[in-house]
Design an enzyme around this catalytic site. Structure first.
Site, PDB file in Angstrom:
ATOM      1  N   ARG A  73       1.358  -1.123   0.178  1.00 30.55           N
ATOM      2  CA  ARG A  73      -0.030  -0.315   0.277  1.00 30.55           C
ATOM      3  C   ARG A  73       0.834   1.438   0.219  1.00 30.55           C
ATOM      4  O   ARG A  73       2.342   1.070   0.043  1.00 30.55           O
ATOM      5  CB  ARG A  73      -0.867   0.033   1.406  1.00 30.55           C
ATOM      6  CG  ARG A  73       0.255  -0.262   2.678  1.00 30.55           C
ATOM      7  CD  ARG A  73      -0.605   0.098   3.909  1.00 30.55           C
ATOM      8  NE  ARG A  73      -0.710   0.232   4.831  1.00 30.55           N
ATOM      9  CZ  ARG A  73       0.364   1.088   5.184  1.00 30.55           C
ATOM     10  NH1 ARG A  73       0.806   1.899   4.654  1.00 30.55           N
ATOM     11  NH2 ARG A  73       1.326   0.639   6.793  1.00 30.55           N
ATOM     12  N   GLY A  74       0.156   2.581  -0.065  1.00 28.65           N
ATOM     13  CA  GLY A  74       0.870   4.014  -0.417  1.00 28.65           C
ATOM     14  C   GLY A  74       0.929   3.512   0.987  1.00 28.65           C
ATOM     15  O   GLY A  74       0.586   2.811   2.525  1.00 28.65           O
ATOM     16  N   LYS A  76       3.142   5.185   5.173  1.00 28.03           N
ATOM     17  CA  LYS A  76       3.988   4.969   5.883  1.00 28.03           C
ATOM     18  C   LYS A  76       3.769   2.654   6.831  1.00 28.03           C
ATOM     19  O   LYS A  76       3.508   2.859   6.360  1.00 28.03           O
ATOM     20  CB  LYS A  76       4.891   5.683   6.771  1.00 28.03           C
ATOM     21  CG  LYS A  76       5.571   6.874   5.461  1.00 28.03           C
ATOM     22  CD  LYS A  76       6.760   7.534   5.848  1.00 28.03           C
ATOM     23  CE  LYS A  76       7.682   8.266   4.822  1.00 28.03           C
ATOM     24  NZ  LYS A  76       8.888   8.869   5.174  1.00 28.03           N
ATOM     25  N   THR A  78       2.393   1.886  10.670  1.00 24.88           N
ATOM     26  CA  THR A  78       1.958   2.224  11.560  1.00 24.88           C
ATOM     27  C   THR A  78       1.522   0.534  12.300  1.00 24.88           C
ATOM     28  O   THR A  78       1.968  -0.374  11.295  1.00 24.88           O
ATOM     29  CB  THR A  78       0.569   2.121  10.664  1.00 24.88           C
ATOM     30  OG1 THR A  78      -0.440   2.951  11.484  1.00 24.88           O
ATOM     31  CG2 THR A  78      -0.601   0.931   9.428  1.00 24.88           C
ATOM     32  N   TRP A  79       0.098   0.965  13.173  1.00 28.03           N
ATOM     33  CA  TRP A  79       0.455  -0.461  13.966  1.00 28.03           C
ATOM     34  C   TRP A  79      -0.971  -0.287  14.249  1.00 28.03           C
ATOM     35  O   TRP A  79      -1.804   0.260  13.732  1.00 28.03           O
ATOM     36  CB  TRP A  79       0.454   0.330  15.144  1.00 28.03           C
ATOM     37  CG  TRP A  79      -0.039  -0.816  16.378  1.00 28.03           C
ATOM     38  CD1 TRP A  79       0.503  -2.230  17.356  1.00 28.03           C
ATOM     39  CD2 TRP A  79      -1.189  -1.061  17.075  1.00 28.03           C
ATOM     40  NE1 TRP A  79       0.135  -2.314  17.761  1.00 28.03           N
ATOM     41  CE2 TRP A  79      -0.974  -2.552  18.468  1.00 28.03           C
ATOM     42  CE3 TRP A  79      -2.746   0.216  17.332  1.00 28.03           C
ATOM     43  CZ2 TRP A  79      -2.362  -2.681  18.736  1.00 28.03           C
ATOM     44  CZ3 TRP A  79      -3.048  -0.360  17.829  1.00 28.03           C
ATOM     45  CH2 TRP A  79      -3.044  -1.918  18.734  1.00 28.03           C
ATOM     46  N   MET A 185      -5.005   5.899   7.104  1.00 29.99           N
ATOM     47  CA  MET A 185      -5.820   5.334   6.203  1.00 29.99           C
ATOM     48  C   MET A 185      -4.151   5.046   5.125  1.00 29.99           C
ATOM     49  O   MET A 185      -3.108   5.803   4.867  1.00 29.99           O
ATOM     50  CB  MET A 185      -6.163   6.342   4.929  1.00 29.99           C
ATOM     51  CG  MET A 185      -7.476   6.715   6.051  1.00 29.99           C
ATOM     52  SD  MET A 185      -8.945   7.119   4.822  1.00 29.99           S
ATOM     53  CE  MET A 185     -10.418   7.274   6.133  1.00 29.99           C
ATOM     54  N   ALA A 199      -7.901   2.142   9.318  1.00 32.10           N
ATOM     55  CA  ALA A 199      -7.992   2.066  10.522  1.00 32.10           C
ATOM     56  C   ALA A 199      -8.152   2.889  11.346  1.00 32.10           C
ATOM     57  O   ALA A 199      -7.465   3.728  11.902  1.00 32.10           O
ATOM     58  CB  ALA A 199      -6.924   1.292  10.515  1.00 32.10           C
ATOM     59  N   CYS A 215       2.891   6.831  10.597  1.00 28.98           N
ATOM     60  CA  CYS A 215       2.586   7.441   9.355  1.00 28.98           C
ATOM     61  C   CYS A 215       3.554   7.883   9.215  1.00 28.98           C
ATOM     62  O   CYS A 215       4.121   9.110   7.822  1.00 28.98           O
ATOM     63  CB  CYS A 215       1.466   7.575   9.061  1.00 28.98           C
ATOM     64  SG  CYS A 215       0.264   6.924   9.602  1.00 28.98           S
TER      65      CYS A 215
END
Length: 265
Positions: A73-74, A76, A78-79, A185, A199, A215
């Site tokens: 995905r685009g 960076k 995340t959790w 997102m 999320a 992100c």
């Protein structure tokens, strides 16, 4: 757009491992491309996991070596984990594909969901996702002199100039206290069909974000519906509200292809 089908993959004790959900996304994506299934939104919780989009730098990963799943995905790193409602809308879009318009629709869904729970949120210029804006900072007296830094945002690697317009709050260049992201997102569009999605932090343990730079944004925080409301909020409460607004926004979206200016002779 056709009627949106919802698939509840698993919540709570039946939370879905990230790899299994990713495999299911790809299966549904292939079927949607072939028109074997309608537009579909997978809804679920994940067990704790870090996922890294294509632009994640090494210094943004967990410092303690916690495993990370690299995804297509685009965005960076995340959790994902318990207390977070994750949605993967898999839709066929018209060509030429407008990725930003799809992202804006998902943001609109989450803004409406938060509003129904009494939490005011916004888009932020240059940044994807949905945000609770920080309180205004008191006006500081001018120190005099000439500043040649006309727009410091343009030097920010995480400032996306496509994410702008009247529906966006100005990027925070010191005029507000720390903005707080409530919904992350990251999307991908392949063969005209979307993958990945949103999320929404409902009631997660946000300390898991402390190990990373969420992100890739260093000057913002993370929040949740439960934190902003000061009460317990469950996935079960949020799920029907999210489905309602996903239907309202995505099923009624104007998905006409953009007009493309013809090249002059």
């Amino acid at each position: 757009m056709s009627e949106l089908r919802f698939v509840h993959m698993g919540f709570g004790a039946e939370a879905v491992e990230y790899q299994a959900a990713w495999d299911e996304q790809r299966r549904v994506h292939a079927a949607r491309f072939l028109d074997e299934v309608p537009d579909t939104c997978l809804l679920l919780e994940h067990p704790p996991v870090y996922t890294a989009g294509r632009r994640t730098a090494d210094n943004e990963r967990p410092l303690d070596g916690t495993p990370v799943v690299d995804v297509d995905r685009g965005g960076k790193i995340t959790w994902h984990g318990p207390g977070q409602l994750v949605g993967y809308p898999i839709q066929k879009l018209p060509r030429p594909v407008d990725v930003v318009a799809h992202l804006r629709r998902l943001e609109e869904v989450m803004i409406r969901v938060c509003a129904e729970f009494g939490v005011a949120t916004s888009r932020v210029e240059g940044r994807a996702g949905v945000w609770v804006l920080g309180d205004p900072v008191e006006q500081r007296p001018s120190l005099g002199g000439l500043s040649l830094d006309f727009d410091p945002r343009l030097a920010d690697d995480e400032f996306d100039p496509r994410l702008n317009g009247p529906e966006y709050a100005p990027s925070n260049a010191g005029q507000r206290r720390e903005d707080r992201k409530i919904c992350a997102m990251g999307i991908r569009v392949a063969k005209g069909v979307t993958m990945h999605g949103f999320a929404l932090n409902v009631n997660p343990d946000t300390s898991s974000f402390d190990k990373i730079i969420p992100c890739g944004i260093r000057d913002a925080g993370v929040t949740s519906l439960a934190y902003e409301l000061g009460r317990e909020v469950t996935i079960g409460e949020v799920l029907p509200v999210a489905e309602k607004h996903l239907r309202d926004v995505l099923e009624n979206a104007d998905l006409k292809p953009r007009e493309v200016e013809r090249a002059s002779a």
